[in-house]
Scaffold this motif. Sequence first.
Motif, PDB file in Angstrom:
ATOM      1  N   ASP A  74      35.511  54.714  20.559  1.00  0.00           N
ATOM      2  CA  ASP A  74      34.623  53.686  20.454  1.00  0.00           C
ATOM      3  C   ASP A  74      34.667  52.771  21.748  1.00  0.00           C
ATOM      4  N   GLU A  75      33.564  51.939  21.845  1.00  0.00           N
ATOM      5  CA  GLU A  75      33.493  51.095  22.898  1.00  0.00           C
ATOM      6  C   GLU A  75      34.444  50.241  23.029  1.00  0.00           C
ATOM      7  N   LYS A  76      35.362  49.652  21.934  1.00  0.00           N
ATOM      8  CA  LYS A  76      36.458  48.658  22.053  1.00  0.00           C
ATOM      9  C   LYS A  76      37.324  49.744  22.823  1.00  0.00           C
ATOM     10  N   GLY A  77      37.565  50.869  22.491  1.00  0.00           N
ATOM     11  CA  GLY A  77      38.782  51.424  23.023  1.00  0.00           C
ATOM     12  C   GLY A  77      38.562  51.728  24.520  1.00  0.00           C
ATOM     13  N   ILE A  78      37.550  51.523  25.307  1.00  0.00           N
ATOM     14  CA  ILE A  78      37.598  51.750  26.686  1.00  0.00           C
ATOM     15  C   ILE A  78      37.177  50.178  27.401  1.00  0.00           C
ATOM     16  N   SER A  79      37.127  49.104  26.361  1.00  0.00           N
ATOM     17  CA  SER A  79      36.827  47.810  27.022  1.00  0.00           C
ATOM     18  C   SER A  79      38.114  47.557  28.199  1.00  0.00           C
ATOM     19  N   PHE A  80      37.656  46.462  28.825  1.00  0.00           N
ATOM     20  CA  PHE A  80      38.736  45.719  29.826  1.00  0.00           C
ATOM     21  C   PHE A  80      39.376  44.635  29.346  1.00  0.00           C
ATOM     22  N   ASP A  81      40.546  44.295  29.956  1.00  0.00           N
ATOM     23  CA  ASP A  81      41.026  42.995  29.824  1.00  0.00           C
ATOM     24  C   ASP A  81      40.666  42.060  31.044  1.00  0.00           C
ATOM     25  N   PRO A  82      40.352  40.953  30.791  1.00  0.00           N
ATOM     26  CA  PRO A  82      40.212  39.895  31.892  1.00  0.00           C
ATOM     27  C   PRO A  82      41.593  40.012  32.724  1.00  0.00           C
ATOM     28  N   ILE A  83      41.352  39.440  33.929  1.00  0.00           N
ATOM     29  CA  ILE A  83      42.476  39.439  34.982  1.00  0.00           C
ATOM     30  C   ILE A  83      42.639  38.022  35.293  1.00  0.00           C
ATOM     31  N   ALA A  84      43.983  37.346  35.135  1.00  0.00           N
ATOM     32  CA  ALA A  84      43.982  35.972  35.482  1.00  0.00           C
ATOM     33  C   ALA A  84      45.304  35.798  36.500  1.00  0.00           C
ATOM     34  N   PRO A  85      45.027  35.007  37.306  1.00  0.00           N
ATOM     35  CA  PRO A  85      43.998  33.805  37.596  1.00  0.00           C
ATOM     36  C   PRO A  85      42.832  34.456  38.144  1.00  0.00           C
ATOM     37  N   ASP A  86      41.648  33.806  37.857  1.00  0.00           N
ATOM     38  CA  ASP A  86      40.236  34.227  38.058  1.00  0.00           C
ATOM     39  C   ASP A  86      40.282  33.888  39.822  1.00  0.00           C
ATOM     40  N   GLY A  87      39.588  34.941  40.470  1.00  0.00           N
ATOM     41  CA  GLY A  87      39.463  34.972  42.070  1.00  0.00           C
ATOM     42  C   GLY A  87      38.706  35.845  42.454  1.00  0.00           C
ATOM     43  N   ASN A  88      38.896  36.221  43.768  1.00  0.00           N
ATOM     44  CA  ASN A  88      38.187  37.365  44.390  1.00  0.00           C
ATOM     45  C   ASN A  88      38.858  38.552  44.350  1.00  0.00           C
ATOM     46  N   GLN A  89      38.823  39.055  43.191  1.00  0.00           N
ATOM     47  CA  GLN A  89      39.514  40.371  42.814  1.00  0.00           C
ATOM     48  C   GLN A  89      38.662  41.441  43.284  1.00  0.00           C
ATOM     49  N   PRO A  90      39.132  42.781  43.723  1.00  0.00           N
ATOM     50  CA  PRO A  90      38.306  43.836  43.922  1.00  0.00           C
ATOM     51  C   PRO A  90      37.057  44.087  43.170  1.00  0.00           C
ATOM     52  N   LEU A  91      37.299  43.891  41.915  1.00  0.00           N
ATOM     53  CA  LEU A  91      36.078  43.998  40.860  1.00  0.00           C
ATOM     54  C   LEU A  91      35.759  42.702  40.306  1.00  0.00           C
ATOM     55  N   SER A  92      36.099  41.997  40.977  1.00  0.00           N
ATOM     56  CA  SER A  92      35.437  40.614  40.367  1.00  0.00           C
ATOM     57  C   SER A  92      33.941  40.550  40.386  1.00  0.00           C
ATOM     58  N   ALA A  93      33.021  39.968  39.303  1.00  0.00           N
ATOM     59  CA  ALA A  93      31.823  39.884  39.210  1.00  0.00           C
ATOM     60  C   ALA A  93      31.199  39.102  40.375  1.00  0.00           C
ATOM     61  N   GLY A  94      31.912  38.083  40.677  1.00  0.00           N
ATOM     62  CA  GLY A  94      31.481  37.268  41.980  1.00  0.00           C
ATOM     63  C   GLY A  94      31.671  37.662  43.062  1.00  0.00           C
ATOM     64  N   GLU A  95      32.151  38.949  43.476  1.00  0.00           N
ATOM     65  CA  GLU A  95      32.373  39.126  44.826  1.00  0.00           C
ATOM     66  C   GLU A  95      31.248  39.931  45.433  1.00  0.00           C
TER      67      GLU A  95
END
Length: 674
Positions: A581-602
Amino acid sequence: MRLLDSPAVRGWSPIGTPGGENGLSVDYVNPPLRIAGALTALPASPPYKTVVGGVLLVDTGAFNGSAMGAYVVPDGSGAEPSLFAYGSLGSETGFGPPLFQVRGISAGFGWNSRVRVPSADALGGFPFLIALDNPGEIGADDEEVDPLKVLSELIGGSNPWVRPQEGDLWFAAGLAFDCFETLRGHAMALVQTGSDLTISLLGVAGAQLPTKSDKKIARVEIGIEATLRPTAGELSVSAGFTEKTFLIDPNCKLRGGVGMKFWFGEHAHAGDFALLLGALPRGRELPARYPKQQPAGITWGVGSTVNITGSAYAAFTPKSLMAGGGLDVTFQSGMLRAWLSARFDALLEWNPFYFDVGLGVRVGVSATIKVWFVKVRISIEVGVSLRVWGPAVGGEATVHLWFISFTIGFGAARRSGEPALGWGGFQGMLPPPENMVRTTPVSGYTGEGAPATRGGTAPWLVDSGGFTFTADTQAPVSRLYLDRDSTTPVETDDTLDILPMRLKDRQSELRVWLAYNGSAGGPGTESLADWGRTVLRGSVPNGLWGEQPDAPGEGLIPGRILGVRLVSPPVDHGTSTGFIDEKGISFDPIAPDGNQPLSAGEEASGPVPQRPGGVIGKITGGIDTAGTRAHRAALAEALTRLGAGAGALDNDLSGYAHAAGTAFTAEPMLVPAG
């Protein structure tokens, strides 16, 4: 080596020839000091070749002490050496308040050694207890002290007090004491481990009245022995009068003792118990596992003419209560003799209820007269006895008048044997229902807390990687079935008998099945046919499941089926991951927040993906064409020349063409290449 020469003041002197090839013995007397000892080598039986033993006895008048021990040398066959040591220190004058004064202490240990635990009536001869009061008494006759006799008492003979036992270890500690200047005793704690964990408390205590007069009116000395075997599941307690006990007059001797035994835990007779006083008469036999019977009674010679003897017995078991006794009084003076004899015995059973009570009295007189040269004895005796039993109630009365006896019966006839129990009576002899049939997880249980073994409403939570459990019963099993509806047993055994109910050749079955989530049938039931299984066998009491009450084998029937151990088959992982199901392939947030390669703000970089449409159709129509296969073959050949060959290729790509139509959930997004 021996020391033979004695100085003029009676210093060192020989006391006998030690056994073995070499030995040292000493007896030193210089009042109040006395020292006696011996060190010698004695032969031993295989797997040992020699026993090196020693004893040292010291008496200073104010204090006395002893030390004794032995080292057993193996013969080289692989056995371990054995040794023990024991020492005591005592004084005639105690230390402490009058309430409780300590007169002696002792301690000892043994390695690869075991101590024979004495019964209550044999405690007076147990060397470790004797050493607390007067160590010289172990091997002394009056003034003669023989240390070699002390050693012989400990390790000699066919049934020694201390013997080698590989793997065993024991510790002992003792105390001699006085209480209120009246009660004198000595006690010892003995713990033995190895082949059988045994905890024993041994002691002898006595008092005499009056305490400060030479003429005594009573002396009571009692030996007590209590032994706990927690691993075997047995507790035994016994107490008995020693030969020094008397009342009123030194000729009025008391004898006998009390014995108790309880069985618990995993013992084959768990729940059984017995309390015995004295020795039971003929016809009142009990199983051999019950406490040793010691005749209890009194013997009193009053002057030279009257002799009184009495006896008593009692037994209390889960099945019955027995009690009785007798009294005999005899008067003898010259050619005149008179006597009185009385007897009483009673039996009470409660499963089923039954009683049998009897009593009787006889009185007689005899005289011997001389007529010329002939002695003639004239004897007259009268007596009466009564016995009553039931239900059904009946009895008999016997009258004895001189040379005539007759018996009058009334009511129902006396039973010829024990009656058969009904099911209700037999059910009361069985263990509680929660222990009668059990299912127990062995490995793979992952639930919280202890799992229910019977009558649990919640299912077990088990590990999908593997699970093992047992199903067992306290009754012998004739047929073992796996699965609820199975008609073919996986294991069979002999039929069973129910001795208390007088039933023979009966069948019993144990049926085991497994259900998912509490489902008792249908698709939620798991077949146990492919599970690994081991049949569990053990012994059952003959008194419950035997054919006859006096069968051999210590009251046990060996080798009967009692259950099964089941192990789940190896895990079959299958060829599909199943639904995710969808929950099985969900991702965990990465902390601390910042300019990560897959960050939504990049900020995005590179070409923007486009979804032109028709891509799935192009894949479906073009992947299995001749041109695609030719380009694919050329690429594989180039990789081979570079040393990275892909091996033989599958030229049939129709499966890929078919899968492309269902593998994508949306049209793919594309970016320009190059």
